[in-house]
Design a protein around this motif. Structure first.
Motif, PDB file in Angstrom:
ATOM      1  N   GLU A  71      -4.462  10.027  -7.090  1.00 17.24           N
ATOM      2  CA  GLU A  71      -4.850  10.677  -5.827  1.00 17.24           C
ATOM      3  C   GLU A  71      -5.250  12.129  -6.045  1.00 17.24           C
ATOM      4  O   GLU A  71      -5.015  12.991  -5.208  1.00 17.24           O
ATOM      5  CB  GLU A  71      -3.720  10.565  -4.783  1.00 17.24           C
ATOM      6  CG  GLU A  71      -3.446   9.129  -4.403  1.00 17.24           C
ATOM      7  CD  GLU A  71      -2.253   8.986  -3.488  1.00 17.24           C
ATOM      8  OE1 GLU A  71      -2.418   9.172  -2.278  1.00 17.24           O
ATOM      9  OE2 GLU A  71      -1.141   8.690  -4.000  1.00 17.24           O
TER      10      GLU A  71
ATOM     11  N   CYS B 101     -10.878   8.214  -6.377  1.00 13.54           N
ATOM     12  CA  CYS B 101      -9.688   8.659  -5.650  1.00 13.54           C
ATOM     13  C   CYS B 101      -9.981   9.080  -4.214  1.00 13.54           C
ATOM     14  O   CYS B 101      -9.176   9.765  -3.590  1.00 13.54           O
ATOM     15  CB  CYS B 101      -9.018   9.808  -6.403  1.00 13.54           C
ATOM     16  SG  CYS B 101      -8.480   9.346  -8.060  1.00 13.54           S
TER      17      CYS B 101
ATOM     18  N   THR C  84      -1.376   3.514  -5.890  1.00 12.75           N
ATOM     19  CA  THR C  84      -0.870   4.855  -5.566  1.00 12.75           C
ATOM     20  C   THR C  84       0.650   4.882  -5.793  1.00 12.75           C
ATOM     21  O   THR C  84       1.294   3.840  -5.888  1.00 12.75           O
ATOM     22  CB  THR C  84      -1.158   5.203  -4.096  1.00 12.75           C
ATOM     23  OG1 THR C  84      -0.566   4.198  -3.273  1.00 12.75           O
ATOM     24  CG2 THR C  84      -2.650   5.277  -3.821  1.00 12.75           C
TER      25      THR C  84
END
Ligand SMILES: *Cc1c(COP(=O)(O)O)cnc(C)c1O
Length: 379
Positions: A134, A146, A155
């Motif tokens: 992320e 991302c 994630t």
């Protein structure tokens, strides 16, 4: 360019083996200094005529599909790594015959296929899971793994620490044409989110997007990033660049077919942005042409377009010292990666031939395309 293009067909990709070798030397020096393994990401460059040479320098290939896995297995015959956003049931058994490493995009995929992988007879296939840190610095959403709601990688919120039994490594891919300072910041995000799971792993795959063979690339920082991860967690590091292998190694030789005027000078070439250089439209970017300048830089400015019927099949605006005329050759640079692998025959436009220049041997056309290549895909 010191290669005589007059004898080449048009359009034609021309790859210079000397320049591929120069890139491979740089990549090998990173392997030699760190002990890391570098793989060719076939998604970016799959000119398998060069796989024996690439295999002299790199450890193998990475693949995103059954066909890429088979190509790497048959044409290079070194390590075959596979990652895909999801695996197709009907293809998975054949995939296992080629693969040494399989990276899964979700825990459900891992659970679905793990018994098949672990019971595969005759070889041990290592497994990994792709994580999404992320964090990325990619400005183009089309190329940013991302962005919000990306389907690529698990994630931290969805990571399942109690389902790691049998997994050998983690994989992330969050770079695109970037330098090692971006890698350094991305690695910090990977460590923050997933570092606690690395001591139990054998390897960490840094994915692709490392522009290692670009002149301003900071190799020292890359070496520091790799040794930091290896020393801290005791894992082996893999890198799987595609573009860096073929960066600045090839040309697209084209011919002017016609010039017209519709408020500005236009020229139609025997190539196409959408068919032969799709990143010009997708990224988008303006490729370089040898001897041409920015609009207005030289006396004669033209908008160059392709020979499909797509209105937006436009390559860009360029200026030339002399007026263009039918039959003139134009040579686009840096056309080896993400071109041949992405091409299609929209409008029935034929694909460029593929030629290779070798020191001492000169240029050799290694592939020409014909009507049957077009027809056979349609029914
Ligand atoms: C596209 C891709 C690569 C190669 O990326 P480059 O930008 O060509 O270096 C490597 N790994 C994965 C998972 C990819 O999707």
């Amino acid at each position: 360019m010191d290669i005589d293009i007059r004898s080449l067909p048009s359009p034609c990709y021309l790859v210079d083996e000397r320049l591929i070798r120069r890139n491979l030397e740089i990549l090998k020096s990173v392997q030699d200094r760190t002990g890391a393994s570098i793989l060719l990401a076939q998604k970016g460059f799959s000119m398998f005529e060069l796989y024996p040479l690439i295999g002299e320098y790199l450890k193998g290939v990475t693949s995103s599909s059954l066909f890429e896995a088979r190509l790497g297995y048959e044409e290079m015959g070194k390590e075959v790594h596979v990652y895909a956003p999801a695996y197709v049931d009907g293809e998975f058994d054949e995939m296992l015959t080629y693969a040494d490493h399989i990276v899964f995009n979700s825990f459900d995929q891992w659970n679905r296929f793990k018994d098949k992988v672990k019971s595969y007879p005759g070889k041990t296939i290592e497994c990994g899971i792709r994580v999404n840190p992320e964090y990325s610095e990619v400005a183009t959403p089309l190329y940013d793994p991302c962005y919000a709601y990306s389907r690529l990688g698990v994630t931290r919120a969805n990571f399942r620490p109690d389902e790691l039994e049998g997994l050998d490594g983690l994989h992330f891919h969050a770079l695109c044409e970037q330098n090692s300072d971006t890698l350094e910041r991305t690695l910090a995000a990977v460590e923050e989110k997933f570092g606690e799971f690395l001591p139990g792993m054998k390897w960490l795959n840094f994915g692709g997007g490392h522009h290692i063979t670009r002149p301003d690339y900071d190799i020292e920082r890359l070496v520091r990033c790799i040794t930091h991860i290896q020393d801290k967690y005791g894992v082996h590091v893999y890198l799987e660049p595609g573009e860096a292998i073929a960066l600045n190694t090839g040309y697209l030789v084209t011919t002017v077919l016609d010039t017209i005027d519709n408020g500005m000078n236009l020229a139609i070439l025997d190539t196409s942005a959408t068919c032969h250089m799709p990143d010009v439209l997708e990224m988008p970017y303006r490729p370089t042409i040898l001897g041409a300048g920015q609009p207005g830089e030289f006396a004669h400015t033209y908008r160059l377009g392709g020979l499909t019927c797509l209105a937006g099949d436009v390559i860009g605006d360029y200026s030339f010292p002399e007026p263009l005329k039918a039959g003139d050759k134009l040579v686009f640079t840096d056309m080896a990666h993400y071109t041949m692998v992405k091409n299609h025959m929209f409008n029935g436009v034929n694909l460029p031939s593929i030629a290779l220049y070798r020191e001492g041997e000169g240029s050799k056309v290694v592939r020409r395309f014909q009507y049957e290549d077009y027809r056979n895909r349609l029914s």
